[in-house]
Design a protein around this motif. Structure first.
Motif, PDB file in Angstrom:
ATOM      1  N   THR A  28      14.031 -13.501   4.499  1.00 23.05           N
ATOM      2  CA  THR A  28      13.481 -12.994   5.818  1.00 23.05           C
ATOM      3  C   THR A  28      12.050 -13.523   6.098  1.00 23.05           C
ATOM      4  OG1 THR A  28      12.839 -10.819   5.054  1.00 23.05           O
ATOM      5  CG2 THR A  28      15.009 -11.109   5.837  1.00 23.05           C
ATOM      6  N   SER A  29      11.619 -13.773   7.316  1.00 25.29           N
ATOM      7  CA  SER A  29      10.132 -14.263   7.554  1.00 25.29           C
ATOM      8  C   SER A  29       9.496 -13.052   7.954  1.00 25.29           C
ATOM      9  CB  SER A  29      10.499 -15.377   8.831  1.00 25.29           C
ATOM     10  OG  SER A  29      11.060 -14.767  10.065  1.00 25.29           O
ATOM     11  N   THR A  30       9.622 -11.703   8.078  1.00 29.16           N
ATOM     12  CA  THR A  30       8.880 -10.718   8.309  1.00 29.16           C
ATOM     13  C   THR A  30       8.766  -9.769   7.410  1.00 29.16           C
ATOM     14  OG1 THR A  30      10.649  -9.513   9.633  1.00 29.16           O
ATOM     15  CG2 THR A  30       9.426 -11.162  10.857  1.00 29.16           C
ATOM     16  N   THR A  31       7.717  -9.184   7.228  1.00 21.23           N
ATOM     17  CA  THR A  31       7.739  -8.084   6.385  1.00 21.23           C
ATOM     18  C   THR A  31       8.600  -6.818   6.831  1.00 21.23           C
ATOM     19  OG1 THR A  31       5.538  -7.133   7.464  1.00 21.23           O
ATOM     20  CG2 THR A  31       5.428  -8.390   5.483  1.00 21.23           C
ATOM     21  N   ASP A  32       8.873  -5.952   5.872  1.00 19.12           N
ATOM     22  CA  ASP A  32       9.756  -4.519   6.115  1.00 19.12           C
ATOM     23  C   ASP A  32       8.819  -3.537   6.262  1.00 19.12           C
ATOM     24  OD1 ASP A  32      11.615  -2.867   6.392  1.00 19.12           O
ATOM     25  OD2 ASP A  32      12.299  -3.055   4.186  1.00 19.12           O
ATOM     26  N   ILE A  33       8.970  -2.890   7.252  1.00 19.73           N
ATOM     27  CA  ILE A  33       8.184  -1.847   7.535  1.00 19.73           C
ATOM     28  C   ILE A  33       8.589  -0.484   6.679  1.00 19.73           C
ATOM     29  CG2 ILE A  33       9.394  -0.821   9.455  1.00 19.73           C
ATOM     30  CD1 ILE A  33       6.765  -0.277  11.093  1.00 19.73           C
ATOM     31  N   ALA A  34       9.814  -0.409   6.590  1.00 19.73           N
ATOM     32  CA  ALA A  34      10.257   0.727   5.672  1.00 19.73           C
ATOM     33  C   ALA A  34       9.671   0.665   4.182  1.00 19.73           C
ATOM     34  CB  ALA A  34      11.982   0.509   5.526  1.00 19.73           C
ATOM     35  N   THR A  35       9.478  -0.327   3.707  1.00 14.64           N
ATOM     36  CA  THR A  35       8.638  -0.578   2.294  1.00 14.64           C
ATOM     37  C   THR A  35       7.418  -0.043   2.337  1.00 14.64           C
ATOM     38  OG1 THR A  35       9.988  -2.438   1.693  1.00 14.64           O
ATOM     39  CG2 THR A  35       7.726  -2.042   0.585  1.00 14.64           C
ATOM     40  N   THR A  36       6.606  -0.418   3.515  1.00 15.43           N
ATOM     41  CA  THR A  36       5.246   0.237   3.699  1.00 15.43           C
ATOM     42  C   THR A  36       5.199   1.741   4.083  1.00 15.43           C
ATOM     43  OG1 THR A  36       4.962  -1.790   4.990  1.00 15.43           O
ATOM     44  CG2 THR A  36       3.058  -0.225   5.054  1.00 15.43           C
ATOM     45  N   VAL A  37       6.087   2.328   4.606  1.00 14.53           N
ATOM     46  CA  VAL A  37       6.325   3.721   4.800  1.00 14.53           C
ATOM     47  C   VAL A  37       6.414   4.470   3.562  1.00 14.53           C
ATOM     48  CG1 VAL A  37       7.818   5.502   5.794  1.00 14.53           C
ATOM     49  CG2 VAL A  37       7.128   3.314   7.323  1.00 14.53           C
ATOM     50  N   VAL A  38       7.427   3.995   2.722  1.00  8.02           N
ATOM     51  CA  VAL A  38       7.572   4.592   1.412  1.00  8.02           C
ATOM     52  C   VAL A  38       6.501   4.749   0.610  1.00  8.02           C
ATOM     53  CG1 VAL A  38       8.996   4.573  -0.839  1.00  8.02           C
ATOM     54  CG2 VAL A  38      10.201   3.990   1.725  1.00  8.02           C
ATOM     55  N   LEU A  39       5.746   3.549   0.446  1.00  2.21           N
ATOM     56  CA  LEU A  39       4.594   3.387  -0.513  1.00  2.21           C
ATOM     57  C   LEU A  39       3.467   4.635   0.055  1.00  2.21           C
ATOM     58  CD1 LEU A  39       4.303  -0.406  -1.065  1.00  2.21           C
ATOM     59  CD2 LEU A  39       4.497   1.566  -2.974  1.00  2.21           C
ATOM     60  N   ALA A  40       3.292   4.532   1.437  1.00  5.12           N
ATOM     61  CA  ALA A  40       2.446   5.038   2.178  1.00  5.12           C
ATOM     62  C   ALA A  40       2.383   6.814   1.688  1.00  5.12           C
ATOM     63  CB  ALA A  40       2.164   5.106   3.534  1.00  5.12           C
ATOM     64  N   ALA A  41       3.897   7.363   2.038  1.00 10.34           N
ATOM     65  CA  ALA A  41       4.285   8.685   1.722  1.00 10.34           C
ATOM     66  C   ALA A  41       4.213   8.949   0.163  1.00 10.34           C
ATOM     67  CB  ALA A  41       5.615   8.844   2.121  1.00 10.34           C
ATOM     68  N   GLY A  42       4.298   8.104  -0.641  1.00 11.19           N
ATOM     69  CA  GLY A  42       4.022   8.291  -2.058  1.00 11.19           C
ATOM     70  C   GLY A  42       2.609   8.382  -2.494  1.00 11.19           C
ATOM     71  N   ALA A  43       1.622   7.545  -1.652  1.00 10.95           N
ATOM     72  CA  ALA A  43       0.477   7.806  -1.803  1.00 10.95           C
ATOM     73  C   ALA A  43      -0.249   9.253  -1.746  1.00 10.95           C
ATOM     74  CB  ALA A  43      -0.402   6.717  -1.328  1.00 10.95           C
ATOM     75  N   VAL A  44       0.506   9.635  -0.563  1.00  7.42           N
ATOM     76  CA  VAL A  44      -0.182  11.069  -0.188  1.00  7.42           C
ATOM     77  C   VAL A  44       0.310  12.139  -1.095  1.00  7.42           C
ATOM     78  CG1 VAL A  44       0.070  13.020   1.587  1.00  7.42           C
ATOM     79  CG2 VAL A  44      -0.299  10.438   2.255  1.00  7.42           C
ATOM     80  N   GLY A  45       1.656  11.896  -1.539  1.00  5.86           N
ATOM     81  CA  GLY A  45       2.253  12.779  -2.687  1.00  5.86           C
ATOM     82  C   GLY A  45       1.562  12.853  -3.579  1.00  5.86           C
ATOM     83  N   ILE A  46       1.323  11.592  -4.538  1.00  8.24           N
ATOM     84  CA  ILE A  46       0.347  11.734  -5.797  1.00  8.24           C
ATOM     85  C   ILE A  46      -0.903  12.254  -5.689  1.00  8.24           C
ATOM     86  CG2 ILE A  46      -0.401   9.443  -5.408  1.00  8.24           C
ATOM     87  CD1 ILE A  46       0.664  11.239  -8.647  1.00  8.24           C
ATOM     88  N   ALA A  47      -1.616  11.841  -4.310  1.00 12.02           N
ATOM     89  CA  ALA A  47      -2.894  12.755  -4.199  1.00 12.02           C
ATOM     90  C   ALA A  47      -2.779  14.279  -4.210  1.00 12.02           C
ATOM     91  CB  ALA A  47      -3.524  12.145  -2.864  1.00 12.02           C
TER      92      ALA A  47
END
Length: 405
Positions: free
Chosen positions: A246-265
């Protein structure tokens, strides 16, 4: 290009006004997440994705370029996020790190993604705030493809590095392998290794090993081995949903990482109970008096009951959970096992405002029965400012003094 960007932003706003706002008010199981995504419209367009569950809401908006994207996200929640499985933290793991991780929280942040060779690389930062805890900065980075996902998290406080975490997920011919590790300081850590073998379209055989170490517990560590059969809908984990080419980034991947960052904090906001900001008292009476003295004026003014739990910390001090709002004549505080840390030793609640329909200055029969069934003491704040105590072992009820009303 600017006009295309404005049109895409307006379109996304209309879609989320119609679809997300009603979902925020909907009730449902806490482990069931609802996702809504606007489709990408090409280079320079705005794409948005929102996730909603019982306690968690997250909205991420992203501007796409050629092979890269820039995102901003906002949200709120309570404790472990049901919107992200990237770290696979269980409640027992979380209790190793923090005395009371199930706190209401709010967060915001930004992320940058770029795509090369079929691998999406992500880097971002989030500011996380929660009740009675200093704000934290959670940094995150990841690399994701159709065959693997790698995540790294680092949590910083005002003066030092609070914690860090690593996650690795692999899709192999013999199943999916996931490994996570989180640590705060040198004396608190949690590790997890999980392997899942598909036996059918929706049936999996799972094997899991967990190891935890913490100075918060007398024995210092715990281990457990788990073998389970499970079924699940869908054939792919969201982290491994990216396909090459694919030629575009996947927004779902970004969402999962962002949510994980909040959880570990939230989970690893400090490595020891003595360094977090949870209020602690030398006696159970003092912890109950403090929380009732603070919430009783609100209870009287709103004519609504509030309640919660008093619990013993691992250092033998006492704390109280955040007050839960109820109705004019009741409040549901859950069971003793719902206390995220420590051991529940007593209930506390208020009796709303003055109301001739109720005997608001005394424990009700239901109050006393509930304490007896759970084997805990009880505290009551009345509209007349009385601070009362029910000792379940002896059945005696005493007035310990007065509180604000």
């Amino acid at each position: 290009m600017f006009s295309v960007l404005i049109k895409s932003l307006v379109r996304a706003s209309f879609i989320f006004s119609a679809g997300i706002i009603p979902a925020l008010g909907a009730s449902g199981p806490s482990d069931q997440a609802f996702w809504l995504t606007t489709p990408p419209q090409g280079l320079g367009s705005v794409q948005a994705m929102a996730g909603v569950s019982h306690d968690d809401q997250l909205l991420l908006s992203s501007v796409h370029g050629s092979g890269f994207s820039l995102s901003g996200f906002w949200g709120e929640g309570k404790g472990l996020s049901s919107l992200s499985s990237s770290l696979s933290l269980a409640e027992r793991d979380a209790s190793l790190f923090h005395g009371n991780y199930q706190r209401p929280t709010h967060f915001s942040g930004a992320a940058f993604d770029f795509l090369t060779g079929g691998v999406q690389f992500t880097g971002g930062v989030s500011q996380v705030g929660a009740i009675q805890t200093v704000d934290r900065i959670s940094w995150f980075a990841g690399a994701t493809s159709g065959a693997f996902a790698l995540q790294f998290y680092r949590v910083d406080g005002e003066e030092n590095d609070y914690a860090h975490a690593l996650g690795l997920q692999l899709r192999l011919p013999v199943g999916e392998l996931q490994s996570t590790f989180a640590a705060a300081g040198s004396d608190v850590s949690s590790a997890n290794l999980r392997w899942q073998l598909p036996l059918g379209r929706h049936l999996w055989l799972g094997f899991e090993v967990r190891d935890g170490r913490s100075s918060r517990f007398g024995n210092g560590e715990y281990q457990r081995w788990i073998v389970n059969f499970s079924s699940r809908q869908g054939s792919q984990d969201r982290l491994l949903a990216r396909e090459g080419g694919t030629s575009t980034t996947d927004i779902a991947t970004t969402v999962v990482l962002a949510a994980g960052a909040v959880g570990i904090a939230l989970v690893a906001s400090s490595g020891s109970e003595s360094s977090d900001n949870q209020l602690r008292f030398s006696t159970q009476h003092d912890a109950a008096r403090n929380v009732l003295n603070g919430i009783n004026p609100t209870s009287v003014a709103e004519n609504l009951e509030y309640g919660g739990w008093v619990y013993r910390n691992s250092d033998n001090t006492f704390s109280a959970t955040e007050p839960v709002k109820g109705t004019v004549d009741s409040v549901s505080i859950g069971s003793p096992s719902s206390v995220g840390a420590g051991t529940a030793t007593a209930t506390y609640h208020t009796h709303a405002g003055f109301d001739p329909r109720f005997d608001s200055e005394n424990f009700s029969f239901a109050d006393i029965s509930l304490n007896n069934n759970w084997g805990v003491d009880g505290y009551l704040g009345t509209p007349g400012s009385l601070f009362k105590f029910h000792h379940f072992l002896t059945g005696t009820i005493t007035t310990l003094g007065t509180i604000a009303n």
